[in-house]
Design a protein around this motif. Structure first.
Motif, PDB file in Angstrom:
ATOM      1  N   TYR A 151       0.838  -1.205   0.000  1.00 54.27           N
ATOM      2  CA  TYR A 151       0.000   0.000   0.000  1.00 54.27           C
ATOM      3  C   TYR A 151       0.873   1.257   0.000  1.00 54.27           C
ATOM      4  O   TYR A 151       0.618   2.215  -0.732  1.00 54.27           O
ATOM      5  N   GLN A 152       1.930   1.232   0.810  1.00 53.21           N
ATOM      6  CA  GLN A 152       2.841   2.373   0.858  1.00 53.21           C
ATOM      7  C   GLN A 152       3.580   2.539  -0.470  1.00 53.21           C
ATOM      8  O   GLN A 152       3.754   3.651  -0.961  1.00 53.21           O
ATOM      9  N   GLN A 153       3.981   1.420  -1.078  1.00 55.76           N
ATOM     10  CA  GLN A 153       4.667   1.494  -2.366  1.00 55.76           C
ATOM     11  C   GLN A 153       3.758   2.060  -3.449  1.00 55.76           C
ATOM     12  O   GLN A 153       4.199   2.798  -4.330  1.00 55.76           O
ATOM     13  N   LEU A 154       2.463   1.716  -3.380  1.00 52.89           N
ATOM     14  CA  LEU A 154       1.508   2.270  -4.343  1.00 52.89           C
ATOM     15  C   LEU A 154       1.450   3.784  -4.236  1.00 52.89           C
ATOM     16  O   LEU A 154       1.466   4.497  -5.253  1.00 52.89           O
ATOM     17  N   LYS A 155       1.394   4.297  -3.014  1.00 49.90           N
ATOM     18  CA  LYS A 155       1.297   5.742  -2.825  1.00 49.90           C
ATOM     19  C   LYS A 155       2.556   6.455  -3.322  1.00 49.90           C
ATOM     20  O   LYS A 155       2.479   7.537  -3.905  1.00 49.90           O
ATOM     21  N   GLU A 156       3.697   5.836  -3.111  1.00 46.06           N
ATOM     22  CA  GLU A 156       4.929   6.431  -3.618  1.00 46.06           C
ATOM     23  C   GLU A 156       4.948   6.435  -5.140  1.00 46.06           C
ATOM     24  O   GLU A 156       5.508   7.342  -5.762  1.00 46.06           O
ATOM     25  N   LEU A 157       4.333   5.430  -5.737  1.00 45.52           N
ATOM     26  CA  LEU A 157       4.239   5.355  -7.188  1.00 45.52           C
ATOM     27  C   LEU A 157       3.234   6.369  -7.730  1.00 45.52           C
ATOM     28  O   LEU A 157       3.482   7.018  -8.754  1.00 45.52           O
ATOM     29  N   TYR A 158       2.126   6.508  -7.056  1.00 41.47           N
ATOM     30  CA  TYR A 158       1.017   7.339  -7.553  1.00 41.47           C
ATOM     31  C   TYR A 158       1.282   8.832  -7.429  1.00 41.47           C
ATOM     32  O   TYR A 158       1.055   9.601  -8.365  1.00 41.47           O
ATOM     33  N   PHE A 159       1.757   9.279  -6.281  1.00 47.96           N
ATOM     34  CA  PHE A 159       1.864  10.717  -6.028  1.00 47.96           C
ATOM     35  C   PHE A 159       3.117  11.310  -6.657  1.00 47.96           C
ATOM     36  O   PHE A 159       4.211  10.756  -6.555  1.00 47.96           O
ATOM     37  N   ASP A 160       2.954  12.468  -7.306  1.00 46.61           N
ATOM     38  CA  ASP A 160       4.083  13.183  -7.894  1.00 46.61           C
ATOM     39  C   ASP A 160       4.920  13.870  -6.815  1.00 46.61           C
ATOM     40  O   ASP A 160       6.132  14.002  -6.958  1.00 46.61           O
ATOM     41  N   ASP A 161       4.270  14.320  -5.765  1.00 43.34           N
ATOM     42  CA  ASP A 161       4.939  15.014  -4.666  1.00 43.34           C
ATOM     43  C   ASP A 161       5.423  13.961  -3.664  1.00 43.34           C
ATOM     44  O   ASP A 161       4.633  13.196  -3.120  1.00 43.34           O
ATOM     45  N   SER A 162       6.721  13.926  -3.398  1.00 46.72           N
ATOM     46  CA  SER A 162       7.283  12.911  -2.503  1.00 46.72           C
ATOM     47  C   SER A 162       6.703  13.002  -1.095  1.00 46.72           C
ATOM     48  O   SER A 162       6.570  11.993  -0.396  1.00 46.72           O
ATOM     49  N   ALA A 163       6.319  14.216  -0.677  1.00 44.97           N
ATOM     50  CA  ALA A 163       5.720  14.375   0.648  1.00 44.97           C
ATOM     51  C   ALA A 163       4.365  13.692   0.728  1.00 44.97           C
ATOM     52  O   ALA A 163       3.986  13.157   1.767  1.00 44.97           O
ATOM     53  N   GLN A 164       3.625  13.715  -0.375  1.00 44.03           N
ATOM     54  CA  GLN A 164       2.319  13.059  -0.391  1.00 44.03           C
ATOM     55  C   GLN A 164       2.477  11.535  -0.380  1.00 44.03           C
ATOM     56  O   GLN A 164       1.651  10.826   0.178  1.00 44.03           O
ATOM     57  N   GLY A 165       3.514  11.039  -1.006  1.00 47.46           N
ATOM     58  CA  GLY A 165       3.717   9.600  -1.059  1.00 47.46           C
ATOM     59  C   GLY A 165       4.364   9.025   0.182  1.00 47.46           C
ATOM     60  O   GLY A 165       4.313   7.810   0.415  1.00 47.46           O
ATOM     61  N   MET A 166       4.966   9.863   1.002  1.00 45.23           N
ATOM     62  CA  MET A 166       5.674   9.390   2.189  1.00 45.23           C
ATOM     63  C   MET A 166       4.710   8.955   3.283  1.00 45.23           C
ATOM     64  O   MET A 166       3.630   9.512   3.434  1.00 45.23           O
ATOM     65  N   SER A 167       5.104   7.963   4.060  1.00 47.47           N
ATOM     66  CA  SER A 167       4.337   7.574   5.239  1.00 47.47           C
ATOM     67  C   SER A 167       4.180   8.778   6.156  1.00 47.47           C
ATOM     68  O   SER A 167       5.113   9.578   6.312  1.00 47.47           O
ATOM     69  N   ILE A 168       3.035   8.910   6.782  1.00 45.66           N
ATOM     70  CA  ILE A 168       2.807  10.035   7.684  1.00 45.66           C
ATOM     71  C   ILE A 168       3.711   9.962   8.903  1.00 45.66           C
ATOM     72  O   ILE A 168       3.937  10.955   9.600  1.00 45.66           O
ATOM     73  N   GLU A 169       4.301   8.800   9.149  1.00 43.26           N
ATOM     74  CA  GLU A 169       5.247   8.657  10.257  1.00 43.26           C
ATOM     75  C   GLU A 169       6.644   9.130   9.879  1.00 43.26           C
ATOM     76  O   GLU A 169       7.489   9.334  10.740  1.00 43.26           O
ATOM     77  N   GLY A 170       6.899   9.282   8.575  1.00 45.34           N
ATOM     78  CA  GLY A 170       8.209   9.744   8.136  1.00 45.34           C
ATOM     79  C   GLY A 170       8.935   8.694   7.332  1.00 45.34           C
ATOM     80  O   GLY A 170       8.342   7.720   6.859  1.00 45.34           O
ATOM     81  N   SER A 171      10.251   8.887   7.191  1.00 45.65           N
ATOM     82  CA  SER A 171      11.070   7.947   6.425  1.00 45.65           C
ATOM     83  C   SER A 171      12.340   7.606   7.183  1.00 45.65           C
ATOM     84  O   SER A 171      12.841   8.409   7.989  1.00 45.65           O
ATOM     85  N   LEU A 172      12.870   6.429   6.900  1.00 48.32           N
ATOM     86  CA  LEU A 172      14.120   6.004   7.543  1.00 48.32           C
ATOM     87  C   LEU A 172      15.276   6.903   7.127  1.00 48.32           C
ATOM     88  O   LEU A 172      16.148   7.235   7.937  1.00 48.32           O
ATOM     89  N   GLN A 404     -10.630   7.470 -12.828  1.00 42.67           N
ATOM     90  CA  GLN A 404      -9.635   7.030 -13.803  1.00 42.67           C
ATOM     91  C   GLN A 404      -8.478   6.301 -13.113  1.00 42.67           C
ATOM     92  O   GLN A 404      -7.897   6.820 -12.158  1.00 42.67           O
ATOM     93  N   LEU A 405      -8.166   5.108 -13.608  1.00 34.39           N
ATOM     94  CA  LEU A 405      -7.049   4.331 -13.065  1.00 34.39           C
ATOM     95  C   LEU A 405      -5.737   5.030 -13.409  1.00 34.39           C
ATOM     96  O   LEU A 405      -5.491   5.367 -14.570  1.00 34.39           O
ATOM     97  N   ARG A 406      -4.869   5.212 -12.395  1.00 34.54           N
ATOM     98  CA  ARG A 406      -3.606   5.905 -12.610  1.00 34.54           C
ATOM     99  C   ARG A 406      -2.374   5.095 -12.209  1.00 34.54           C
ATOM    100  O   ARG A 406      -1.306   5.264 -12.784  1.00 34.54           O
TER     101      ARG A 406
END
Length: 414
Positions: A151-172, A404-406
């Motif tokens: 699910y997290q990988q999908l969001k990173e793939l979908y969103f153009d803005d890296s902040a939108q694709g990042m987990s709300i907890e942050g990144s390693l 629309q599927l993206r």
């Protein structure tokens, strides 16, 4: 609404329905890739200890002294906003033999904010390092839960803005480069610059709450300018597959919906989602999972501050393309009006029952009022229920046609 200072607003909802008083403080700023991990650390540090209560034991004793009060600090995202949310729930003085619990509770909150466990330009080193370790373990554990990982990988793939694709907890990666001093500076900025909304719900007068909140001495700050909703710019289909040692493939799909919170299409969008994959009688559940037996689970969920719908399914990887086609067929069927009135009525009733149940929970009421405040609307429960009833078949079809599927992300076995 009462303006305590410029950019600091108080919302009091007097109610005799509950024996508790619920308090939520929302600290809001623009979401950026740089601030997510820092603010996640802030929330963790605030709910651990403070200068006045320097150990977890002392912290919990302070809450116990407030007749079993509960306190939490969390982070959340609403479109283009990042929020640090402090929640304090207490028993109303009226049901106790003392009359200072509410006052002491607000003093507790003030102490946490104004006197964090910090000195010499940094948080207490041992506490800071412990919470860094805890956050690292939480972020690393995401890869252990394969559905959450996919699910997290999908969001990173979908969103153009890296902040939108990042987990709300942050990144390693951000955590590895984070200093104690950085986090304290971010906390100071949060107190001085974040737009703040304070919500109080319970049997209490607005005047008393105003007096208590004025003691926080919040200073003026500039309100956030710009739209809260996030609009993804991608208009092409992206697909990514990954192979790991798993037995059940994880299919995750993201669709642009054009549906945003409380805009004209919002309620129709909720009914559409219920029919498509949001409820056990939905097309995804009944046709993809039950009738065709092509998924161990299949459901859809909408994020209405970012105009996206996610579909998640556990499948036999040999059937991946077939399942994708079948999921899209369910969307096309709704667009063509291939659903019956009974399913629509059932969907509406489930949505309305959820709304009625939410009115029995102080925290849910505040979250609802906060979301409405973000978009500048005031909507009663009765108004909301009436809007659900007013949705027609043609409205549901219109939503289905604009979806629309993206992005498609598939986590497969070896």
């Amino acid at each position: 609404m009462v303006e305590l200072a410029k950019g600091v607003n108080l919302h009091v909802f007097p109610s005799t329905k509950f024996k508790t008083i619920s308090i939520k403080m929302y600290f809001k700023t623009k979401l950026t890739a740089d601030n997510i991990t820092k603010r996640s650390m802030i929330a963790r540090l605030l709910e651990t200890n403070s200068e006045e209560f320097p150990t977890q034991t002392a912290f919990q004793k302070a809450l116990s002294a407030l007749y079993g009060a509960s306190f939490s600090a969390d982070v959340s995202r609403a479109g283009q906003l990042h929020q640090v949310v402090l929640t304090l729930n207490i028993v109303n003085d009226k049901y106790l033999s003392v009359d200072n619990v509410t006052t002491n509770a607000m003093m507790f909150l003030k102490s946490i904010l104004r006197r964090p466990n910090a000195q010499h330009g940094q948080f207490h080193p041992e506490t800071f390092q412990r919470e860094v370790t805890n956050l690292r373990e939480d972020l690393e554990s995401l890869s252990d839960d394969k559905q959450s990982y996919a699910y997290q990988q999908l969001k990173e793939l979908y969103f153009d803005d890296s902040a939108q694709g990042m987990s709300i907890e942050g990144s390693l990666e951000a955590l590895d480069n984070l200093s104690n001093e950085d986090v304290l500076r971010s906390f100071a900025s949060m107190l001085s610059s974040d737009e703040i909304d304070i919500f109080v719900l319970g049997d209490i007068t607005e005047r008393k709450v105003i007096n208590l909140c004025n003691d926080f001495d919040f200073q003026d700050r500039e309100p956030i300018v710009g739209e809260v909703f996030y609009h993804n710019e991608n208009d092409e289909l992206r697909r990514e597959e990954e192979v790991q040692a798993i037995s059940q493939a994880k299919l995750n799909m993201a669709y642009d919906t054009g549906v945003y919170y409380q805009t004209d299409d919002y309620i129709a969008g909720q009914v559409f989602n219920g029919l498509f994959g949001g409820f056990p009688h939905s097309k995804l559940f009944m046709n993809v999972r039950e009738k065709e037996s092509l998924a161990y689970y299949a459901s859809s969920q909408m994020d209405n501050f970012r105009g996206v719908m996610y579909v998640r399914a556990g499948i036999d990887q040999a059937q991946t393309d077939h399942v994708i086609d079948l999921i899209n067929e369910q969307l096309e069927a709704i667009a063509a009006g291939n659903f019956n009135e009974e399913a629509v009525v059932q969907t509406k009733e489930m949505i309305k029952n959820g709304l009625r149940q939410s009115d029995d929970n102080p925290s849910t009421i505040i979250k609802r009022e906060h979301a409405l405040n973000l978009v500048g609307q005031d909507l009663t429960l009765a108004d909301w229920l009436a809007k659900v009833d007013a949705v027609e078949a043609k409205d549901i079809q219109r939503i289905a046609r604009q979806v629309q599927l993206r992005s498609i992300y598939v986590l497969k076995g070896e």
